[in-house]
Structures are given as C-alpha cells and as structure tokens.
Scaffold this motif. Structure first.
Motif, mmCIF file in Angstrom:
data_model
loop_
_atom_site.group_PDB
_atom_site.id
_atom_site.type_symbol
_atom_site.label_atom_id
_atom_site.label_comp_id
_atom_site.label_asym_id
_atom_site.label_seq_id
_atom_site.Cartn_x
_atom_site.Cartn_y
_atom_site.Cartn_z
ATOM 1 N N PRO A 229 2.334 -10.485 -4.095
ATOM 2 C CA PRO A 229 1.929 -11.577 -4.992
ATOM 3 C C PRO A 229 2.368 -12.950 -4.506
ATOM 4 C CG PRO A 229 2.689 -9.705 -6.278
ATOM 5 C CD PRO A 229 2.987 -9.377 -4.841
ATOM 6 N N ASP A 230 3.460 -13.018 -3.758
ATOM 7 C CA ASP A 230 3.921 -14.319 -3.246
ATOM 8 C C ASP A 230 2.925 -14.927 -2.263
ATOM 9 O OD1 ASP A 230 6.272 -14.295 -4.725
ATOM 10 O OD2 ASP A 230 7.402 -13.249 -3.160
ATOM 11 N N ASP A 231 2.130 -14.086 -1.614
ATOM 12 C CA ASP A 231 1.169 -14.590 -0.632
ATOM 13 C C ASP A 231 -0.004 -15.315 -1.278
ATOM 14 O OD1 ASP A 231 2.726 -13.447 1.340
ATOM 15 O OD2 ASP A 231 1.523 -11.618 1.475
ATOM 16 N N LEU A 232 -0.148 -15.204 -2.582
ATOM 17 C CA LEU A 232 -1.293 -15.819 -3.254
ATOM 18 C C LEU A 232 -1.286 -17.345 -3.127
ATOM 19 C CD1 LEU A 232 -1.482 -13.622 -6.482
ATOM 20 C CD2 LEU A 232 -3.105 -13.651 -4.574
ATOM 21 N N VAL A 233 -0.110 -17.935 -2.904
ATOM 22 C CA VAL A 233 -0.052 -19.400 -2.775
ATOM 23 C C VAL A 233 -0.828 -19.874 -1.543
ATOM 24 C CG1 VAL A 233 2.134 -19.597 -4.005
ATOM 25 C CG2 VAL A 233 2.148 -19.298 -1.520
ATOM 26 N N GLU A 234 -1.070 -18.975 -0.592
ATOM 27 C CA GLU A 234 -1.808 -19.327 0.620
ATOM 28 C C GLU A 234 -3.299 -19.046 0.476
ATOM 29 O OE1 GLU A 234 -0.197 -20.807 2.961
ATOM 30 O OE2 GLU A 234 1.765 -20.475 2.039
ATOM 31 N N ARG B 67 2.804 -5.132 -11.521
ATOM 32 C CA ARG B 67 3.848 -4.109 -11.510
ATOM 33 C C ARG B 67 4.267 -3.908 -10.067
ATOM 34 N NH1 ARG B 67 6.536 -2.551 -15.679
ATOM 35 N NH2 ARG B 67 4.636 -2.011 -16.822
ATOM 36 N N GLY B 68 5.567 -4.157 -9.768
ATOM 37 C CA GLY B 68 6.056 -4.047 -8.405
ATOM 38 C C GLY B 68 6.244 -2.615 -7.955
ATOM 39 N N GLU C 188 5.667 -11.899 -12.253
ATOM 40 C CA GLU C 188 4.741 -12.883 -12.813
ATOM 41 C C GLU C 188 4.548 -14.023 -11.821
ATOM 42 O OE1 GLU C 188 6.272 -14.171 -16.570
ATOM 43 O OE2 GLU C 188 5.316 -12.525 -17.655
ATOM 44 N N ARG C 189 3.295 -14.368 -11.613
ATOM 45 C CA ARG C 189 2.984 -15.497 -10.744
ATOM 46 C C ARG C 189 1.918 -16.361 -11.415
ATOM 47 N NH1 ARG C 189 6.966 -13.979 -9.112
ATOM 48 N NH2 ARG C 189 7.592 -13.342 -7.003
ATOM 49 N N ARG C 190 2.203 -17.649 -11.536
ATOM 50 C CA ARG C 190 1.206 -18.575 -12.070
ATOM 51 C C ARG C 190 0.459 -19.187 -10.893
ATOM 52 N NH1 ARG C 190 0.396 -20.348 -16.977
ATOM 53 N NH2 ARG C 190 2.464 -19.669 -17.686
ATOM 54 N N VAL C 191 -0.838 -19.000 -10.866
ATOM 55 C CA VAL C 191 -1.627 -19.466 -9.731
ATOM 56 C C VAL C 191 -2.213 -20.841 -10.047
ATOM 57 C CG1 VAL C 191 -2.170 -17.119 -9.023
ATOM 58 C CG2 VAL C 191 -3.737 -18.325 -10.555
ATOM 59 N N PRO D 157 -3.622 -3.800 -4.032
ATOM 60 C CA PRO D 157 -3.662 -2.544 -4.794
ATOM 61 C C PRO D 157 -2.290 -1.910 -5.003
ATOM 62 C CG PRO D 157 -4.494 -2.228 -2.561
ATOM 63 C CD PRO D 157 -4.346 -3.696 -2.752
ATOM 64 N N ASP D 158 -1.312 -2.258 -4.151
ATOM 65 C CA ASP D 158 0.046 -1.727 -4.340
ATOM 66 C C ASP D 158 0.802 -2.448 -5.445
ATOM 67 O OD1 ASP D 158 -0.163 0.211 -2.346
ATOM 68 O OD2 ASP D 158 0.377 -1.232 -0.773
ATOM 69 N N TYR D 159 0.206 -3.499 -5.988
ATOM 70 C CA TYR D 159 0.803 -4.263 -7.079
ATOM 71 C C TYR D 159 -0.209 -4.332 -8.236
ATOM 72 C CZ TYR D 159 4.221 -5.756 -3.586
ATOM 73 O OH TYR D 159 5.203 -5.782 -2.620
ATOM 74 N N PRO D 160 -0.371 -3.233 -8.970
ATOM 75 C CA PRO D 160 -1.391 -3.226 -10.036
ATOM 76 C C PRO D 160 -1.088 -4.257 -11.111
ATOM 77 C CG PRO D 160 0.044 -1.309 -10.195
ATOM 78 C CD PRO D 160 0.374 -1.967 -8.893
ATOM 79 N N LEU D 161 -2.143 -4.821 -11.650
ATOM 80 C CA LEU D 161 -1.996 -5.796 -12.722
ATOM 81 C C LEU D 161 -1.570 -5.116 -14.016
ATOM 82 C CD1 LEU D 161 -5.166 -7.880 -11.964
ATOM 83 C CD2 LEU D 161 -2.855 -8.812 -11.996
ATOM 84 N N ILE D 162 -0.770 -5.814 -14.785
ATOM 85 C CA ILE D 162 -0.355 -5.338 -16.111
ATOM 86 C C ILE D 162 -1.192 -6.078 -17.151
ATOM 87 C CG2 ILE D 162 1.524 -5.169 -17.782
ATOM 88 C CD1 ILE D 162 3.482 -5.194 -15.423
#
Length: 308
Positions: free
Chosen positions: A180-185, A200-201, A208-211, A255-260
C-alpha cells in the motif's frame, strides 16, 4: 375515513399535484378534488394549499400525513392476513436506490417483477445522494452502508465487497505496486469521497492509506470506465466491476493486501411503519434476485487469488 381517500391524499402529498395523483389512482382531477374536499370537511382541517401548478401540505397536512400512511399500511397488512389472493400487492411503491447499482442490478430484473405484480405501480428515485425516507415518503430504500440508524428496519441483501483494480495497460506502463505504501507513486482514481483505503496486511494488521486522487468522480461506473481506459488504479465494488474483472479488462492490484469493507447492501424501511405487502414482496424479490452469494461475485475469488 375511507382508506382510498387517505391513499389519494398521500399520493397528492408525494406528487405535489392533484391532477398527477388523480391519474395515478384512476380518477379525474375534478373527482380527486371533490374527494379531497370531502376528507377535509370530515377532519375539519385544511390539508393542502392549492395553486394552479401544485399542491403543498399545510401545517395540519404535515401533521396528518404520517398517520394517514400508517392507516393505509395497516389496511394493506390486514388484507395480507386474509390470504395471498385477497391481498395482491397494489398501489404505488416508492423506492430510493443508488443510481449505478439500480441501473445495473435492479432495473434489468423489473420486467419479471412487474409481471408478477401487475397491480403495483413503481416510483423509483435513483440517486447517489442519501434521501430522507420519511420526508420523501419512500416505502423502501436500497443502500450500501454501515447500518447505524435504529430508526430504520433493515434486511441484508448482499455483501458489498471491494477490490483494487487497474487495466493491464496501466500495469505495463507504470508497474505493479507491491505494498500500500507504493500507491503514492501511482495515479489513483476515487469514487466520491472514498479516498481512505483500508487494507488487511500479511499479519492481519489493518493498514490505512489516504490517497491523493488524480481523478475524482462521484459515479462508480464512470471511475470503472476510467480505470478500464488505463487512467489509474481504482477501488471498486465488485457489483460494479465484476464483468471487467472476468474479461481481463481490469486486473487485481495488491491482491496480498485485500481491502477491508464494513459496508453491506441493505433494504431499509422506516421502523414507524408496518411492513406493507407491497414492500414485503419487493424486498423478498431483491433477496431472491441476489441470493446468499450475489451473482456478480460468482467466480471472482478464483480470479482475485490468481492475481497473487
């Protein structure tokens, strides 16, 4: 008081027009006006302000409306107690539903529903804005939300599963994020105000990440189409994007970090009203239409797992 007179008054209040309500219940405008005037004489109260263009509720009319609705609903429930044949759902059913969901998953099935209940008239308000069920005189609302308001009675229709997706072209050009941290790029697309994405890690932790979206649109199908066109990564409901995922137009991201998702699709109606036959058959039809596992989710788990 005649239940038909009360139903006429309710329809005038909903449509804000005596002539429109008259057409709805099978009367002439003059006949409807006469019946309304007779009702007001019985009550010794003026219920409506009348102009050439519209009819609006007086203060007495506002106070009387919920009681009239309760009487009409109770009469329908009483007919239902006598048996199905005597209590065929009739009248007007007012439904509020989210626009994209209604277009994709309710309206296509209406021909079958209408054939089952030919004496029922449907009045739909499809909008992604949250409407007031009581003020708008709606019989039932379909919503995908967390259920928190105890003033409504709710029946669960289906889970509201969410997935993170992008087009293959976007992944080829920009690469695939690994965490999820890579989403900033990356370029992110957001539906409305849903810019807080919760994952879910790998150790079951909540992330939680706010984009910061490059494109924000207040319509899910429009965001889906933008993602399909390669414009970015989008958080989508499976009911909206399942066909594109099955066809490969959209592929899973992270896919390894499914959304909640804590949201669920509900059918709601005000707890102050009895469940009228017309409301019961509509909700039962929705439950039967979607089933224990909604048809739009069938086979998706295999596709999403293969993305891992």
């Amino acid at each position: 008081m005649d239940v038909d007179d009360l139903n006429l008054f309710i329809r005038i209040a909903q449509l804000r027009s005596i002539s429109a309500a008259a057409r709805d219940v099978g009367l002439t405008p003059a006949g409807a006006s006469a019946r309304l005037a007779a009702l007001e004489r019985k009550l010794s109260a003026r219920l409506l302000h009348r102009t050439t263009r519209q009819a609006t509720l007086t203060e007495d009319g506002l106070a009387f409306l919920p009681h009239a609705e309760n009487v009409v609903n109770a009469a329908e429930s009483a007919r239902a107690a006598l048996g199905r044949e005597q209590a065929a759902p009739r009248g007007t059913l007012r439904v509020a539903a989210p626009a994209s969901f209604a277009r994709m998953h309710i309206v296509p099935g209406l021909p079958h529903f209408c054939r089952q209940y030919p004496e029922l008239t449907l009045d739909f308000r499809i909008s992604d804005s949250i409407v007031d069920l009581v003020e708008g005189a709606f019989d039932v609302a379909v919503r995908y939300t967390e259920l928190s308001d105890s003033s409504f009675i709710a029946r669960r229709l289906a889970p509201d599963n969410r997935v993170l997706v992008a087009s293959s072209e976007y992944i080829q050009q920009r690469g695939r994020p690994k965490t999820p941290d890579d989403l900033v790029e990356h370029t992110c697309l957001v539906v409305g105000t849903l810019d807080l994405w919760t994952f879910r890690g790998k150790d079951a932790e909540v992330i939680e990440r706010r984009v910061a979206p490059s494109i924000r649109i207040n319509d899910g199908t429009a965001v889906r189409d933008a993602a399909s066109a390669g414009l970015g990564i989008a958080l989508m409901a499976t009911w909206c994007a399942s066909d594109e995922i099955r066809s490969g137009t959209l592929v899973p991201v992270l896919p390894d970090y499914p959304l909640i998702s804590t949201q669920t699709l509900w059918a709601l109606y005000p707890s102050s009203r009895e469940l009228a036959p017309k409301v019961r058959v509509f909700i039962d039809w929705l439950v039967g239409l979607f089933g224990n596992q909604p048809y739009w989710d069938l086979g998706l788990e295999r596709i999403l797992n293969n993305g891992r």
